[in-house]
Design an enzyme around this catalytic site. Structure first.
Site, short mmCIF file in Angstrom:
data_model
loop_
_atom_site.label_atom_id
_atom_site.label_comp_id
_atom_site.label_asym_id
_atom_site.label_seq_id
_atom_site.Cartn_x
_atom_site.Cartn_y
_atom_site.Cartn_z
N SER B 96 22.68 22.80 78.87
CA SER B 96 23.13 23.46 80.11
C SER B 96 24.37 24.27 79.79
O SER B 96 25.45 23.71 79.60
CB SER B 96 23.44 22.42 81.19
OG SER B 96 22.27 21.79 81.62
N LYS B 171 19.89 26.12 86.91
CA LYS B 171 20.56 24.83 86.66
C LYS B 171 21.95 24.82 87.28
O LYS B 171 22.36 23.81 87.89
CB LYS B 171 20.63 24.56 85.16
CG LYS B 171 21.41 23.29 84.77
CD LYS B 171 20.70 22.02 85.17
CE LYS B 171 21.57 20.77 85.02
NZ LYS B 171 21.74 20.31 83.64
N LYS B 239 32.21 20.45 83.84
CA LYS B 239 31.76 21.52 82.95
C LYS B 239 30.80 22.45 83.69
O LYS B 239 30.92 23.68 83.62
CB LYS B 239 31.06 20.91 81.73
CG LYS B 239 30.64 21.93 80.68
CD LYS B 239 29.48 21.42 79.83
CE LYS B 239 28.16 21.57 80.54
NZ LYS B 239 26.98 21.23 79.77
#
Lengths: 295, 295
Positions: B96, B171, B239
């Protein structure tokens, strides 16, 4: 079978009173708007000229009006319920109003020997018509059990949440989650769409995982299809978030994203969208981004 | 059957490479941690000494590493894939990472005749082990179709979202919705609990209506039961929201509640909770309110 009363015959109250009548109950009815009384009278409702008259003729009385001051007026205003209520009667407030005011109203009624439940609903006009409302009830559990058979004429998911005000608190919590999930889906779809990705595919992918929600499904689709016909109006959701913010302030807690969601509703209202469906919150984020989800 | 390569054998990559081996594929493996290579080698993986060696021996190579700089190092660092990749090979990045960096990587690989897909997943360690990950894929649709049989060994909900970067964008959108829904549920449960209402009953009531979400169900329960064992760590969600905020800034859009959610994660991290489950975001709101949901 006790005589029922019903005060407030708007888009929610009208079909709800209809279900009580259809089940064979005698229902005394009142509304500030004479036309609303007439419509429900045609289905068998017995018109009254005031809330006071309702209280004199009924022992289990339902209220379904827009806001806290409306409930206060129905209960304690001129020719209000309090002027006619008999000791032992039950008042069930199905409006969505302040949890704190609800506790106060229950106390004042209790002093007269009148029992109260707060029983706000979710499910909207569709749920009211179909008799599939969710009903969140606060007040003594024995009174809840007594009224439950009547609730079952109006809704499907009927839960006793706690003491006086707990139903209203639960409803406010519901409206917080709904508003913030609409905001979440709005941010995600503006983000994806601005990045050049088909928002319908993003919605489909997200529905299959931990981002799944009823809001993503229904309101996400509305945002993409630009269908902002209510549904549930921003005007009403502003009222509910105002209840959340007032209650939070008085309890001494902080609801940062509720505050932001309210500001975004305010921004859509500023653009003339106050009577759009609440999924139109996305319009405020689109304005900030200068980019439309469908664009 | 083409030889496969797998770079990154951590808590996600290890079980994923295992599924490829279990299906009978030859899989060349590499990780920065020698012990991880040994574990997957015991299941039949063929150890390599660098990403470069993987590229020399395989034509379909999967990457599963933590962050954008890690993917860049695997691709273009010393002894990276780019030093060994053959024209016509396919690189599938299942990490990701930044959608913008992904587009850049795809361009650089394309210049060498190498095809790329971005294919981030959701479903976490449990989904990786069970082979039930959701896989969101960006890149040319013909390459997607070519790789799809291998994806089907790893996941269930496998969707082609769009061109290079679209999988990563999807995502990021997913992580926005998840974080903001956790925040929504946190505000609602702190509100109800502070008002003296049982949060478990509120959760149950809300699950029956338009506030329903997988987060309310699973993370709401975690908040009430004070179970903050990960699950998905705040560190990783920080993140992901950082990717959202960076991308939003570079695209010129505004994500106000994503910013607030990130700040609440930062606040939990400041309290020492960076490796708690992301449902522990509620701790920051509880700190502001001086009130615990379970209290």
């Amino acid at each position: 079978m006790a005589d029922l009363g019903f005060v407030g015959l708007g888009i929610m109250g009208k079909p709800m009173a209809g279900h009580l009548l259809a089940a064979g109950h005698t229902v005394h009815i009142y509304d500030l708007v004479a036309d609303n009384i007439q419509l429900v009278a045609q289905a068998g409702g017995r018109p009254c000229s005031s809330s006071k008259e309702i209280a004199q003729k009924s022992t289990l009385i339902f209220i379904m009006v827009p806001d806290t001051p409306d409930v206060e007026a129905v209960l304690f205003g001129k020719d209000g319920l309090a002027d006619g209520l008999k000791s032992g009667s039950i008042v069930v407030d199905m409006s969505s109003i302040s949890p704190l005011a609800t506790k106060e109203f229950a106390k004042r009624l209790g002093a007269r020997g009148v029992k109260m439940l707060d029983a706000p609903v979710s499910g909207g006009q569709v749920g009211a018509k179909k008799g599939t409302l969710s009903i969140m009830v606060g007040g003594p559990v024995d009174v809840f059990e007594q009224v439950k058979p009547v609730f079952e004429l109006l809704g499907k998911n009927i839960l006793h949440i706690g003491d006086h005000g707990a139903g209203q608190t639960c409803k406010v919590a519901n409206q917080i989650v709904v508003a913030l999930t609409i905001e979440a889906v709005s941010e995600a779809l503006v983000f994806a769409s601005k990045a050049g990705v088909d928002p319908m595919k993003v919605r489909a992918a997200l529905l299959g995982g931990s981002a799944q929600s009823r809001i993503l499904d229904l309101h996400g689709e509305r945002m993409i299809q630009r269908n902002f016909t209510p549904g549930f109006r921003i005007r009403l959701h502003q009222k509910d978030l105002n209840l959340a913010q007032q209650s939070a302030r008085s309890m001494g807690i902080s609801l940062p994203n509720t505050a932001m969601a309210q500001e975004l509703f305010n921004a859509v209202a500023a653009q003339g969208g106050i009577d759009l469906d609440h999924s139109a919150m996305v319009l405020a984020l689109e304005k900030l981004a200068q980019h439309k989800v469908s664009g």
